[in-house]
Design an enzyme around this catalytic site. Structure first.
Site, mmCIF file in Angstrom:
data_model
loop_
_atom_site.group_PDB
_atom_site.id
_atom_site.type_symbol
_atom_site.label_atom_id
_atom_site.label_comp_id
_atom_site.label_asym_id
_atom_site.label_seq_id
_atom_site.Cartn_x
_atom_site.Cartn_y
_atom_site.Cartn_z
ATOM 1 N N LYS A 94 -1.529 5.259 7.415
ATOM 2 C CA LYS A 94 -0.347 4.543 7.914
ATOM 3 C C LYS A 94 0.940 5.231 7.463
ATOM 4 C CE LYS A 94 -3.206 0.449 7.516
ATOM 5 N NZ LYS A 94 -3.576 -0.634 6.592
ATOM 6 N N LYS B 23 -0.649 -0.401 -2.642
ATOM 7 C CA LYS B 23 -2.088 -0.659 -2.498
ATOM 8 C C LYS B 23 -2.490 -1.593 -3.627
ATOM 9 C CE LYS B 23 -2.811 3.898 -3.070
ATOM 10 N NZ LYS B 23 -3.755 4.318 -2.048
ATOM 11 N N ARG B 24 -3.718 -2.110 -3.609
ATOM 12 C CA ARG B 24 -4.168 -2.924 -4.730
ATOM 13 C C ARG B 24 -4.038 -2.147 -6.035
ATOM 14 N NH1 ARG B 24 -6.557 -8.137 -3.599
ATOM 15 N NH2 ARG B 24 -7.172 -8.018 -5.785
ATOM 16 N N THR C 215 -6.771 3.693 3.710
ATOM 17 C CA THR C 215 -6.251 3.564 5.073
ATOM 18 C C THR C 215 -4.724 3.548 5.029
ATOM 19 O OG1 THR C 215 -6.708 1.199 4.817
ATOM 20 C CG2 THR C 215 -8.188 2.449 6.219
ATOM 21 N N HIS D 243 -18.607 0.549 1.882
ATOM 22 C CA HIS D 243 -17.186 0.852 1.641
ATOM 23 C C HIS D 243 -16.891 1.333 0.237
ATOM 24 C CE1 HIS D 243 -15.502 -0.964 5.373
ATOM 25 N NE2 HIS D 243 -16.615 -1.660 5.319
ATOM 26 N N LYS E 172 -7.224 3.858 -8.839
ATOM 27 C CA LYS E 172 -6.140 4.266 -7.941
ATOM 28 C C LYS E 172 -4.981 4.897 -8.711
ATOM 29 C CE LYS E 172 -7.243 0.547 -4.610
ATOM 30 N NZ LYS E 172 -7.604 1.191 -3.325
#
Ligand code: 73E
Length: 835
Positions: free
Chosen positions: A673, A561-562, A669, A370, A567
């Site tokens: 969504k 998100k985290r 992911t 992952h 990110k």
């Protein structure tokens, strides 16, 4: 044999009936006999529990029938091993899957209870950090929906991911006491407990046939108790099992110590055992070499493998066929010690010889990687590993010895390659490289998006790709449209169903049919209205919980998100500051009103991530209180982002921020969504963004930034962030605003570590991507002004997103890796009417 459903269960039985009257009676019955309450003294939680038990009762018949069918037919079964399952609330999902949502809603209304209120009561099992754990949950849903025999194996953490509060702009972690009021969805199975060994040493012995054996004499033994949760598929009878293991002391007291008067010593040992499943490690995409974490991994892996062996024995199947009966998926390297443990069980406890055991093992496991982030790759120091698992260390040495012989034969005279590929890292202190063990011990290796799988082959696992090219494949992630469309966005789901029927829920490609209505102005209006209503819902929620008013006509720009530097939440923050600066410089500037929403947790020990949260909150403080910004900019950090809250957030987004440095986000992911719910994406060519853009069309996706290849080139060429700072006045102004103390009440030091990291290192190339991001965001603002065109782009995102259903991902795994078949479960139709 006794049939699972006794013949005397009547259609209107209180535990099976599904008409309003029976449901009401059952609800009161559960309130009385399980909660021991009557309405006058009941709390909201009592009502939730009574309803949960009512719904659970209606699941049990399918669940037990499924178990019985699997026992009888002994089908090839998927065992999904994952240290995390981020399931989210069960009640709504089960109501939907049972087709009982509306009738239960009515029954509750007749009691004067709101179903939404009751759903809100559920404390979600937060047994995961983020994407990886949520992926496991989506896959468990799709496996049941596709009627694939499967078991999810994991850990029943007593404390899941912490609850997040924000105090003075900083994240504060609160223990997640999710079991406080009881968990109605799980069934403990103490009769199926198993023993797991830890520590100690090994001894060699020769049996009466002169055969040599090894015996592991452990230092301690811990009990594993399974807790089972039924996972029902959508409108099927198949209810698979999620089996989570809890650690307990073998005896409640160590009697020897107790008798010697060492009461505390004996209790201490008990609590040390139970510590193993106490708490989830709250790190996402990073790893720390903690012994307790290793023990957690081994604990659940050993329980699960022993459980599988026991099941085969109960079915009179020979272990020689273990690999025919089970396909075991390793969700990242976290359960990879399973390779050594299965070998141990076969060799030491079932007397297989090495070659036979190895043949079975390597035909059993498949490994999903992952992440490429080096800080997330698991490696265990030999000393620590050996002290807990002396026998497994021997086995891993032996695997490595034989493996390196193979490498030598395929690539003679290549010492560097041997050193690179060895399962043991010998470059300094010695470590076990878990990804290498996973590659050697598995028959299939996959990444989670096309780019990620390609990069795995080119970089992190390149040597293994050269050695075993046939093992490598890609399975792009997917998410369940049941939870993330039907349940979370009923308005949109109903509109879609009105137009194209309801088969899209299990065949997401059917959403394509929506394209026919692209120029149907009534449909576009309705679609727009749905989005507005959902945005209004979120606005109301924020008004109630944050006392901030946001305008549903503004563009809802969401990054949820985290929190992680790769990110790049702080890149988003730089854009907000840029807009702020522009408006300050020209208060009459015509800007597209935007509401910036952030949500996400930072790992408690990740200082930079916590500082990013503080920065966002500090910007919010200034922006939201500046009269010049009124009706133009709002910034909100939404606390405690979890699955339950995510279900509110995805439907309300106009714009989805997917802005990681290219090459860093394996898949993502959340991106799927958001898109499923009609948000447009602003994103880099990273992870699954690339494939999302491919299917929704490049004209319906806001692309910016360097490619993964350009990122590498830029770094190789000696990237200097100062060049960007010095040559870009807007960027300089944004950074200077922060460093001047403007957002920190005059304190120039507060955000210094973050700014220093950007200016002196900028590992994630924010400065290099800044200009491209700003220009892209400005295009977004322009595009949002043409609302009709925006709506069409939004519709196309929904219509073309079918590929990203987790049903498709699971089909890929089934066909290319697991080679299992569906097995339909029949349930006697004794209770099917809702009236
Ligand atoms: O890109 C995501 C991916 O969508 C990736 O970062 C995440 O997995 C998602 C599902 O495939 C992920 N989490 C972890 N590694 N990759 C991880 C690592 C250590 C502990 C907990 C989670």
């Amino acid at each position: 044999m006794v049939s699972i459903v006794p013949n005397n269960i009547q259609i209107e039985d209180d535990r099976t009936g599904i008409n309003v009257e029976t449901l009401k009676r059952a609800f009161l019955d559960n309130l009385f006999y399980i909660q021991a309450k009557f309405p006058k003294i009941s709390t909201k939680n009592d009502y939730y529990m009574a309803l949960a038990y009512t719904v659970r009762d209606r699941l049990l018949n399918r669940w037990l029938q499924t178990t019985q069918t699997y026992l009888e037919k002994a089908p090839r079964t998927v065992a999904y091993l994952s240290a995390e399952f981020l399931m989210g609330p069960h009640l709504g999902n089960n109501l939907m899957n049972l087709g009982l949502y509306n009738v239960v809603k009515q029954a509750m209304e007749e009691f004067g209870l709101g179903l939404t209120d009751l759903l809100e009561q559920e404390e979600e099992p937060g047994l995961g950090n983020g994407g990886l754990g949520r992926l496991a949950a989506c896959y468990i849903d799709s496996l049941a929906t596709l009627e694939i025999p499967a078991i999810g194996y994991g850990i029943r953490y007593e404390y899941g991911i912490f609850d997040q509060e924000i105090k003075n702009g900083w994240q504060v972690e609160i223990t997640d006491k999710w079991l406080r009021y009881g968990n109605p969805w799980e069934v403990p199975r103490p009769e199926a407990e198993l023993e797991v060994k830890f520590g100690g040493h090994t001894e060699n012995y020769t049996d009466e046939h002169g055969r040599y054996h090894v015996q592991w004499i452990p230092f301690k033994v811990v009990k594993g108790v399974p807790y089972d949760t039924p996972i029902l598929g959508f409108q099927t009878n198949n209810a698979n099992t999620l089996r989570l293991w809890k650690a307990e002391a073998p005896e409640s007291f160590d009697f020897e110590a107790f008798n010697k008067g060492d009461y505390f010593g004996s209790v201490q040992e008990k609590s040390e055992c139970e510590n193993i499943t106490k708490v989830l490690y709250p790190n996402d995409d990073s790893y720390q070499g903690k012994q307790l974490r290793l023990e957690q991994q081994f604990f659940f892996v050993s329980c699960s493998l022993q459980d599988m062996i026991r099941m085969m024995k109960a079915q009179n199947l020979t272990l020689e066929r273990f690999h025919e009966h089970f396909a075991i998926q390793l969700n990242d390297t976290h359960p990879t010690i399973a390779v050594a443990e299965l070998m141990r069980l076969l060799l030491d406890e079932h007397q297989f010889d090495w070659d036979k055991a190895w043949n079975i093992t390597t035909k059993t496991f498949a490994y999903t990687n992952h992440t490429l982030l080096p800080e997330a790759l698991e490696r265990w120091s030999i000393n620590m590993f050996g002290s807990s698992f002396p026998r497994h260390l021997q086995i891993i040495y032996e695997i490595n010895l034989r493996f390196l012989d193979e490498v030598r034969i395929k690539f003679p005279d290549d010492g560097n390659r041997l050193r690179r590929m060895s399962i043991i890292d010998e470059s300094g202190e010695r470590y076990i490289r878990m990804a290498h063990l996973a590659c050697v011990g598995s028959f299939a290796i996959n990444g989670v998006a096309e780019l990620h799988s390609e990069l795995l082959k080119k970089t992190t696992l390149h040597d293994f790709y050269e050695m075993y090219p046939e093992k490598f494949t890609n399975v792009t992630n997917g998410v369940t449209p049941r939870r993330f469309m039907v349940l979370s966005n009923p308005r949109l789901a109903n509109l879609i169903t009105k137009k194209i029927g309801d088969s899209w829920v299990t065949n997401l490609d059917e959403l394509r049919k929506l394209e026919t209505f692209l120029y149907d102005s009534d449909f576009c209006k309705e679609f727009h209205q749905v989005k507005q209503d959902v945005k209004q819902d979120l606005a109301n929620y924020i008004r109630t919980n944050y006392n901030i008013t946001i305008d549903p006509n503004s563009l809802f720009d969401i990054q949820a998100k985290r929190i992680h530097e790769y990110k790049r939440q702080h890149l988003n923050a730089l854009y907000i500051i840029t807009l702020y600066n522009r408006i300050k410089a020209n208060p009459n500037l015509d800007v597209t009103p935007r509401t910036f929403l952030f949500g996400g947790k930072a790992a408690p020990g990740y200082y930079m991530a916590k500082l990013i949260i503080k920065l966002i909150n500090s910007i919010a403080d200034v922006v939201n209180h500046d009269p010049d910004m009124r009706d133009r900019l709002k910034v909100i950090f939404l606390k405690d982002y979890n699955v339950k809250f995510a279900q509110r957030v995805y439907p309300a987004a106009d714009l989805s921020e997917q802005i990681s440095t290219a090459g860093k986000e394996a898949s993502g992911t959340g991106n799927m969504k958001f898109s499923m719910n009609g948000a447009l994406t602003i994103g880099t060519l990273d992870g699954a963004n690339i494939e999302i853009r491919e299917v929704v069309g490049e004209e319906n996706f806001f692309l910016f930034g360097l490619t993964a290849e350009e990122v590498l080139q830029k770094k190789a060429a000696g990237y200097n962030p100062w060049d960007y700072y010095n040559s870009n006045p807007e960027l300089k102004l944004a950074i200077d605003r922060i460093s001047s103390g403007f957002f920190s009440h005059g304190d120039p030091n507060l955000f210094k570590p973050l700014l220093d990291s950007l200016l002196y290192r900028d590992q994630y190339l924010l400065l290099a991507d800044y200009q491209s991001y700003i220009e892209c965001q400005d295009r977004v603002s322009q595009a949002y002004r043409d609302r009709e065109q925006w709506i069409r782009m939004s519709i196309l995102n929904v219509a073309r997103i079918g590929k990203f259903s987790s049903d498709r991902s699971i089909r890929d795994y089934v066909q290319n890796i697991w080679k299992v078949s569906a097995l339909k479960v029949e349930v006697p139709e004794y209770s099917q009417s809702t009236n």
